[in-house]
Design a protein around this motif. Sequence first.
Motif, PDB file in Angstrom:
ATOM      1  N   ALA A  43      11.095 -23.677  -8.331  1.00 29.79           N
ATOM      2  CA  ALA A  43      12.405 -23.816  -7.699  1.00 29.79           C
ATOM      3  C   ALA A  43      12.646 -22.440  -6.667  1.00 29.79           C
ATOM      4  N   LEU A  44      12.161 -21.580  -7.051  1.00 28.02           N
ATOM      5  CA  LEU A  44      12.312 -20.186  -6.114  1.00 28.02           C
ATOM      6  C   LEU A  44      11.228 -20.207  -4.886  1.00 28.02           C
ATOM      7  N   ALA A  45      10.053 -20.782  -5.278  1.00 27.28           N
ATOM      8  CA  ALA A  45       8.945 -20.976  -4.079  1.00 27.28           C
ATOM      9  C   ALA A  45       9.589 -21.980  -3.170  1.00 27.28           C
ATOM     10  N   LEU A  46      10.124 -23.010  -3.439  1.00 24.28           N
ATOM     11  CA  LEU A  46      10.671 -24.168  -2.596  1.00 24.28           C
ATOM     12  C   LEU A  46      11.924 -23.542  -1.808  1.00 24.28           C
ATOM     13  N   SER A  47      12.795 -22.614  -2.495  1.00 29.49           N
ATOM     14  CA  SER A  47      13.777 -22.089  -1.851  1.00 29.49           C
ATOM     15  C   SER A  47      13.521 -21.021  -0.610  1.00 29.49           C
ATOM     16  N   ILE A  95       7.036 -16.080  12.340  1.00 32.71           N
ATOM     17  CA  ILE A  95       8.082 -15.937  11.026  1.00 32.71           C
ATOM     18  C   ILE A  95       6.826 -15.966   9.704  1.00 32.71           C
ATOM     19  N   ALA A  96       5.914 -16.596   9.881  1.00 31.57           N
ATOM     20  CA  ALA A  96       4.645 -16.929   8.938  1.00 31.57           C
ATOM     21  C   ALA A  96       4.039 -15.626   8.711  1.00 31.57           C
ATOM     22  N   GLY A  97       3.521 -14.700  10.028  1.00 32.95           N
ATOM     23  CA  GLY A  97       3.037 -13.593   9.941  1.00 32.95           C
ATOM     24  C   GLY A  97       4.014 -12.511   9.351  1.00 32.95           C
ATOM     25  N   ALA A  98       5.376 -12.510   9.778  1.00 28.94           N
ATOM     26  CA  ALA A  98       6.401 -11.615   9.337  1.00 28.94           C
ATOM     27  C   ALA A  98       6.804 -11.823   7.666  1.00 28.94           C
ATOM     28  N   GLY A  99       6.697 -13.154   7.361  1.00 32.38           N
ATOM     29  CA  GLY A  99       6.828 -12.970   5.923  1.00 32.38           C
ATOM     30  C   GLY A  99       5.718 -12.677   5.324  1.00 32.38           C
ATOM     31  N   LEU A 100       4.685 -12.854   5.618  1.00 38.53           N
ATOM     32  CA  LEU A 100       3.383 -12.135   4.901  1.00 38.53           C
ATOM     33  C   LEU A 100       3.527 -10.590   4.855  1.00 38.53           C
ATOM     34  N   PHE A 101       3.789  -9.966   6.214  1.00 42.29           N
ATOM     35  CA  PHE A 101       3.806  -8.684   6.230  1.00 42.29           C
ATOM     36  C   PHE A 101       5.113  -8.073   5.263  1.00 42.29           C
ATOM     37  N   PHE A 102       6.033  -8.676   5.224  1.00 42.36           N
ATOM     38  CA  PHE A 102       7.242  -8.258   4.348  1.00 42.36           C
ATOM     39  C   PHE A 102       6.816  -8.546   2.889  1.00 42.36           C
ATOM     40  N   ILE A 115       4.654 -13.687  -5.404  1.00 39.92           N
ATOM     41  CA  ILE A 115       3.430 -13.263  -4.420  1.00 39.92           C
ATOM     42  C   ILE A 115       2.094 -14.092  -4.902  1.00 39.92           C
ATOM     43  N   GLU A 116       1.954 -14.507  -6.082  1.00 36.92           N
ATOM     44  CA  GLU A 116       0.833 -15.206  -6.327  1.00 36.92           C
ATOM     45  C   GLU A 116       0.795 -16.625  -5.584  1.00 36.92           C
ATOM     46  N   PHE A 117       1.769 -17.304  -5.378  1.00 45.00           N
ATOM     47  CA  PHE A 117       1.874 -18.524  -4.618  1.00 45.00           C
ATOM     48  C   PHE A 117       2.106 -18.317  -3.292  1.00 45.00           C
ATOM     49  N   LEU A 118       2.279 -16.991  -2.504  1.00 50.34           N
ATOM     50  CA  LEU A 118       2.778 -16.957  -1.342  1.00 50.34           C
ATOM     51  C   LEU A 118       2.120 -17.908  -0.370  1.00 50.34           C
ATOM     52  N   PRO A 119       0.362 -17.880  -0.525  1.00 49.50           N
ATOM     53  CA  PRO A 119      -0.320 -18.721   0.418  1.00 49.50           C
ATOM     54  C   PRO A 119       0.163 -20.069   0.566  1.00 49.50           C
ATOM     55  N   LEU A 120       0.357 -20.623  -0.636  1.00 45.21           N
ATOM     56  CA  LEU A 120       0.801 -22.191  -0.615  1.00 45.21           C
ATOM     57  C   LEU A 120       2.392 -22.125  -0.010  1.00 45.21           C
ATOM     58  N   ILE A 121       3.124 -21.363  -0.212  1.00 47.91           N
ATOM     59  CA  ILE A 121       4.464 -21.274   0.202  1.00 47.91           C
ATOM     60  C   ILE A 121       4.271 -21.172   1.866  1.00 47.91           C
ATOM     61  N   ILE A 122       3.722 -20.395   2.190  1.00 48.38           N
ATOM     62  CA  ILE A 122       3.565 -20.008   3.853  1.00 48.38           C
ATOM     63  C   ILE A 122       2.980 -21.512   4.416  1.00 48.38           C
ATOM     64  N   LEU A 177       3.285 -27.347  -5.893  1.00 49.54           N
ATOM     65  CA  LEU A 177       3.070 -26.892  -4.783  1.00 49.54           C
ATOM     66  C   LEU A 177       2.071 -27.403  -3.741  1.00 49.54           C
ATOM     67  N   LEU A 178       0.944 -27.695  -4.523  1.00 50.72           N
ATOM     68  CA  LEU A 178       0.025 -28.256  -3.742  1.00 50.72           C
ATOM     69  C   LEU A 178       0.072 -29.726  -3.576  1.00 50.72           C
ATOM     70  N   GLY A 179       0.651 -30.278  -4.520  1.00 49.98           N
ATOM     71  CA  GLY A 179       1.214 -31.710  -4.075  1.00 49.98           C
ATOM     72  C   GLY A 179       2.206 -32.093  -2.938  1.00 49.98           C
TER      73      GLY A 179
END
Length: 244
Positions: A43-47, A95-102, A115-122, A177-179
């Motif tokens: 839920a947090l990742a989707l948010s 924004i994607a780059g800023a999110g990764l940097f942040f 942090i673990e799922f950040l690539p999928l979230i982005i 997330l992958l789905g």
Amino acid sequence: MLKKFIKDIAKYSLSKLLPALTAFITTPILTSLFPPEEYGTWALALSVSSFMIALTVSGFGGAVIRFYPAYKAKSTLNTFFSTIFITTSAITIFIAGAGLFFSVSFREFLPSALIEFLPLIIAIFIAQSVFVIYMAVLRAREKSGVFTTFQLLLNYGGLGLGLVLVIFFDFRVDGLLLGTLLTLLLIVPILFYVATKGTKVKARYFKMQDAFHIMDYALPLTIGNVAMWGLRLSDLFIINFFYT
């Protein structure tokens, strides 16, 4: 006119009503498959992804509906679509780059699972940014049935494919997330084709003045959406803080 209005309202309502009703079935399934911590991580990742959407392109959805008729009347839809595509793509990448940097800079303050799922979230954020914009085009073109079809494809396809990965291939939250990501990657090209059919999206049609004009309209809407999603996201962080 009234009859068409009622039919459109009914079709648009299905895109919200059906997923809401289905939640009575899917929520017990998800909570039985995942312990509270993993379910909360999903839920947090989707948010977080939704918050980034609000920060990036949510205001442009309203701008598309506002300006599409004017460009259509002037037969300059090539300029409209090219300007929208290039502008939102540039903002999304930023924004994607800023999110990764942040996330890298402040990772000690963020949940490790996030942090673990950040690539999928982005990746979901980038794909969904395109989805949001061209769904707004369908609304502007009054394609209520097509709009609802794509919305339901995303809702049911993403969750359904995610559950398949979880149940049959031993994925966990990353499977859900992958789905969602795979479903977006499948339907976004089709959506883009349907929404821009009959027009050309090319750099030579881009107009900076038009981009600024559209952004002037989109910015106040974006601020309101960011505030709303920010409150929702902060609630999840607060709950997670006191829970742990």
